[in-house]
Design an enzyme around this catalytic site. Structure first.
Site, short mmCIF file in Angstrom:
data_model
loop_
_atom_site.label_atom_id
_atom_site.label_comp_id
_atom_site.label_asym_id
_atom_site.label_seq_id
_atom_site.Cartn_x
_atom_site.Cartn_y
_atom_site.Cartn_z
N ASN A 14 0.77 -1.07 0.17
CA ASN A 14 -0.03 -0.02 0.16
C ASN A 14 0.61 1.35 0.07
O ASN A 14 1.60 1.47 1.05
CB ASN A 14 -0.94 -0.17 1.32
CG ASN A 14 -1.78 1.19 1.23
OD1 ASN A 14 -1.68 1.83 0.37
ND2 ASN A 14 -2.80 1.15 2.48
N PHE A 15 0.84 2.07 -1.08
CA PHE A 15 1.83 3.17 -1.19
C PHE A 15 1.17 4.15 -0.29
O PHE A 15 1.96 5.33 0.09
CB PHE A 15 1.74 3.75 -2.49
CG PHE A 15 2.57 2.81 -3.57
CD1 PHE A 15 3.03 1.66 -3.37
CD2 PHE A 15 2.83 3.51 -4.91
CE1 PHE A 15 4.07 1.01 -3.95
CE2 PHE A 15 3.54 2.49 -5.72
CZ PHE A 15 3.95 1.32 -5.31
N HIS A 108 -9.60 0.47 4.99
CA HIS A 108 -8.57 0.52 5.64
C HIS A 108 -8.59 1.12 7.05
O HIS A 108 -9.48 2.31 7.33
CB HIS A 108 -7.50 1.20 4.67
CG HIS A 108 -6.06 1.08 5.38
ND1 HIS A 108 -5.56 1.74 6.20
CD2 HIS A 108 -5.00 0.19 4.73
CE1 HIS A 108 -4.22 1.47 6.51
NE2 HIS A 108 -3.92 0.41 5.80
N GLU A 156 -5.33 -6.25 10.27
CA GLU A 156 -4.33 -5.42 10.48
C GLU A 156 -4.30 -4.85 12.06
O GLU A 156 -5.39 -3.75 12.18
CB GLU A 156 -4.07 -4.17 9.54
CG GLU A 156 -3.79 -4.65 8.03
CD GLU A 156 -3.16 -3.37 7.39
OE1 GLU A 156 -2.23 -3.66 6.77
OE2 GLU A 156 -4.04 -2.39 7.38
N GLY A 192 3.31 -3.36 10.32
CA GLY A 192 4.60 -3.54 10.69
C GLY A 192 5.46 -4.60 9.85
O GLY A 192 6.73 -4.68 10.25
O1 G3P Z 1 -2.19 -0.95 4.39
C1 G3P Z 1 -1.00 -1.49 4.92
C2 G3P Z 1 -0.82 -0.89 6.44
O2 G3P Z 1 -1.64 -0.14 7.13
C3 G3P Z 1 0.34 -1.48 7.23
O3 G3P Z 1 1.12 -0.58 7.10
O4 G3P Z 1 3.48 0.64 7.47
O5 G3P Z 1 2.66 -1.11 9.09
O6 G3P Z 1 3.28 -1.66 6.83
P1 G3P Z 1 2.69 -0.73 7.61
#
Ligand code: G3P
Length: 234
Positions: A14-15, A108, A156, A192
């Site tokens: 996800n950019f 999200h 997540e 993470g």
């Molecule tokens: O969409 C992916 C995300 O919310 C996780 O973010 O920076 O923890 O990989 P990150």
């Protein structure tokens, strides 16, 4: 080799709106050089070199340009549950599909919508043929959301998003629990995630891939990070 397809296991990056993934890659140039395109090309290179399934989720403005420049699956970060007509500032599912986008993230943690809107958004996305990855904060929410008909649910834990410790290390139980509730082939996990070991643990616990952002978008060398991530798919 043309690899515009959705297959599992997959790594979706996800950019978000990180400058490295949404900004101008060459401020000196007369015409904006899209960082999203440049970074997506790195993903494409790794996908082609390794045969791994890698997709990118891109901000709405850069979607068309990214789709025109890479042959890997491109996701929108969001769509709205609307049809053509009198709407302003919304993201229309048809437009997203027509520029070559394969699917969309929905709900999200950084763009949560209520259940009814989520349901309608999934229906609209499916109507126009978009693949849907709906996000959930935990296994219980994932169980509810899978009932709305997305293709995958990305679990997540919000407190781990953007942090240094991955969901695979900090909360393997949420992966196990989600897979138990939804079955194999339905669950992505994220928050993470930074390296191949995080991916390996997630897959070992039954996940079908990972959704991540900062581990790649803020990396000094995204190519190396992606190669390491991909090593965890084996
Ligand atoms: O969409 C992916 C995300 O919310 C996780 O973010 O920076 O923890 O990989 P990150």
């Amino acid at each position: 080799m043309y690899i515009w397809r959705m297959e599992l296991p997959i790594i979706i990056v996800n950019f978000k709106l990180y400058e490295q993934a949404a900004g101008n890659a060459d401020p000196e140039a007369l015409v904006r050089v899209s960082s999203a395109v440049e970074l997506a090309k790195v993903h494409e290179r790794v996908a082609k070199e390794t045969g791994a399934n890698i997709a990118v989720a891109v901000n709405a403005v850069d979607l068309a340009q990214v789709c025109n420049n890479v042959e890997i699956p491109v996701f929108a970060q969001h769509i709205d549950p609307i049809s053509y007509g009198s709407y302003t500032g919304h993201v229309l599912p048809e437009t997203v599909r027509d520029v070559g986008v394969i699917g969309t993230l929905l709900n999200h943690a950084e763009y949560q919508i209520d259940d009814e809107v989520l349901r309608q958004s999934i229906d609209r996305a499916k109507d126009v043929g978009l693949y849907v990855v709906a996000c959930a904060n935990d296994a219980e929410a994932a169980e509810k959301i899978v009932g709305y008909g997305p293709d995958l649910v990305a679990v997540e834990p919000p407190e781990l998003i953007g942090g240094d410790v991955s969901v695979s290390v900090a909360d393997p139980d949420v992966i196990k629990k989600s897979v138990e509730k939804l079955g194999e082939g339905k669950v992505l996990v994220g928050a993470g995630v930074k390296n191949g070991e995080d991916v390996r643990i997630a897959l070992k616990l039954g996940a079908s891939g990972v959704l991540l952002a900062s581990g790649v978008t803020t990396a000094e060398n995204p190519y190396e990070v992606l190669m390491d991530l991909v090593s965890g798919l084996k």
